[in-house]
Scaffold this motif. Structure first.
Motif, mmCIF file in Angstrom:
data_model
loop_
_atom_site.group_PDB
_atom_site.id
_atom_site.type_symbol
_atom_site.label_atom_id
_atom_site.label_comp_id
_atom_site.label_asym_id
_atom_site.label_seq_id
_atom_site.Cartn_x
_atom_site.Cartn_y
_atom_site.Cartn_z
ATOM 1 N N ASP A 9 -8.393 -5.528 3.410
ATOM 2 C CA ASP A 9 -6.762 -5.301 3.912
ATOM 3 C C ASP A 9 -6.831 -4.345 4.743
ATOM 4 O O ASP A 9 -5.782 -3.411 4.923
ATOM 5 C CB ASP A 9 -6.143 -4.927 2.524
ATOM 6 C CG ASP A 9 -4.670 -5.015 2.674
ATOM 7 O OD1 ASP A 9 -4.038 -5.796 3.702
ATOM 8 O OD2 ASP A 9 -3.878 -4.617 1.777
ATOM 9 N N ALA A 10 -7.483 -4.494 6.011
ATOM 10 C CA ALA A 10 -7.251 -3.625 6.979
ATOM 11 C C ALA A 10 -6.468 -4.125 8.269
ATOM 12 O O ALA A 10 -6.541 -5.397 8.496
ATOM 13 C CB ALA A 10 -8.780 -3.352 7.499
ATOM 14 N N ASP A 11 -6.030 -3.342 8.892
ATOM 15 C CA ASP A 11 -5.203 -3.385 10.249
ATOM 16 C C ASP A 11 -6.061 -3.368 11.389
ATOM 17 O O ASP A 11 -5.556 -3.850 12.455
ATOM 18 C CB ASP A 11 -3.960 -2.586 10.250
ATOM 19 C CG ASP A 11 -3.040 -2.491 8.912
ATOM 20 O OD1 ASP A 11 -2.380 -3.524 9.010
ATOM 21 O OD2 ASP A 11 -2.931 -1.535 8.208
ATOM 22 N N GLU A 12 -7.248 -2.668 11.494
ATOM 23 C CA GLU A 12 -8.012 -2.446 12.407
ATOM 24 C C GLU A 12 -9.310 -2.285 11.884
ATOM 25 O O GLU A 12 -9.691 -1.634 10.496
ATOM 26 C CB GLU A 12 -7.578 -1.220 13.125
ATOM 27 C CG GLU A 12 -8.362 -0.945 14.369
ATOM 28 C CD GLU A 12 -7.868 0.340 15.189
ATOM 29 O OE1 GLU A 12 -8.666 0.969 16.027
ATOM 30 O OE2 GLU A 12 -6.822 0.487 15.037
ATOM 31 N N VAL A 13 -10.464 -2.791 12.558
ATOM 32 C CA VAL A 13 -11.658 -2.544 12.057
ATOM 33 C C VAL A 13 -12.603 -1.707 13.148
ATOM 34 O O VAL A 13 -12.502 -1.946 14.285
ATOM 35 C CB VAL A 13 -12.664 -3.744 11.956
ATOM 36 C CG1 VAL A 13 -14.213 -3.484 11.594
ATOM 37 C CG2 VAL A 13 -11.955 -4.515 10.816
#
Length: 335
Positions: free
Chosen positions: A303-307
């Protein structure tokens, strides 16, 4: 929907190379990242580690910033208990003044070192307990709203360098949520509490002047190669190197002790090897397309907005190729 990619540069010092070689590699990596469309590159504060050159994090950021143009650069992170908030505000205020709009300040509360180094840093044993208060004090210095009468950060005041809370547990998630700051989880080496921490952060988030909605950055390891078998061979070498690092750090072997690959592979099946396996739980390995698919699925699961990607190849040339291959494949997925 694809998420932005960033890079965590561990500034490794390869066998037979020097810290100067590592810094040259960090410049080349950031330049490749800028060309390839990554959002940011971060450097982590570590001390007393013979294979990591990023101890003076702000100095390294300044060096790389002077040789790049657009990519964001920052700390992933500065271990705030090692420093006074005023000193950090002055350092990152200087960076932001020199390179406006390009500087991030990620903050952690871990020692970034062993106990002997903890003492050499003159750390107060209670300093980690003051971490939340120190974050608030630092934020105020950068906003030009000092909480200490008569003391201002110059440079620093009014730069509003964006803060990020780093963590590998629910503590960091709760603090980031309470302060309304972005949260970066260190799942590239501490995977166990990723999903719980992200859920808590999103559930408890309170909007702030910096951020009006939760923002999660999650760490992942990657080795992309033109040949999938080569990528897997590189991963085996990475695991052996990490095992040696852990054994040396713990004092179980001397720095000059050497092992053959077969011996290291046997040790990887012991409890210390299990720790290496845990550290590499989230690792994309293979061709650029295979790693891009892995990263996309990881982002959904986390549930990440950025990796933020730690390209783990030991050789600089292989690391730069991994940066390029993943970016190209990720862009094709996004299109």
């Amino acid at each position: 929907m694809t998420v932005p990619l960033s890079i965590l540069d561990l500034a490794p010092i390869a066998p037979g190379e020097t810290a100067r070689d590592s810094f040259a590699a960090s410049v080349a990596l950031a330049q490749q990242a800028e060309t390839s469309g990554y959002r940011r590159v971060w450097y982590a504060e570590h001390h007393n580690m013979a294979t990591i050159a990023s101890s003076a994090t702000s100095v390294l950021i300044a060096h790389v910033a002077s040789q790049t143009s657009t990519i964001r650069l920052g700390s992933g992170g500065v271990m705030l208990p090692n420093h006074s908030p005023l000193t950090v505000a002055e350092q990152f205020g200087t960076l932001e003044t020199l390179h406006p709009g390009r500087i991030d300040l990620g903050l952690g509360r871990a020692p970034g070192s062993d106990q002997a180094t903890f003492r050499a840093l003159r750390r107060d044993p209670a300093s980690s307990e003051r971490f939340p208060q120190d974050v608030v004090e630092l934020q105020a210095f950068l906003a030009g709203q000092s909480r200490i009468p008569g003391v201002s950060a110059t440079p620093g005041a009014g730069t509003n360098v964006p803060l990020y809370i780093l963590g590998s547990s629910t503590f960091g998630a709760q603090l980031a949520a309470a302060l309304g700051l972005p949260f970066a989880f260190a799942s590239h080496f501490a995977p166990d509490m990723l999903h719980d921490a992200v859920a808590i952060y999103r559930r408890e988030f309170q909007p702030s002047t910096q951020l009006d909605a939760p923002y999660v950055i999650a760490g992942v390891n990657a080795i992309a190669s033109d040949d999938s078998d080569d990528a897997h061979r590189q991963l085996a070498d990475v695991k052996r190197a990490r095992l040696l690092m852990l054994l040396r750090q713990s004092g179980q072997i001397t720095v000059d002790r050497t092992f053959g690959d077969d011996e290291l592979d046997h040790l990887l099946r012991t409890p210390v090897g299990a720790h290496v396996a845990s550290m590499t739980t989230f690792t994309g390995v293979g061709t650029g397309e295979e790693v891009a698919d892995y990263v996309a699925e990881f982002a959904r699961s986390a549930d990440a907005d950025e990796v933020i990607v730690a390209h783990s190849s030991l050789a600089t040339s292989a690391r730069l190729r991994s940066v390029e291959l993943l970016a190209d494949a990720h862009a094709r997925v996004a299109a």
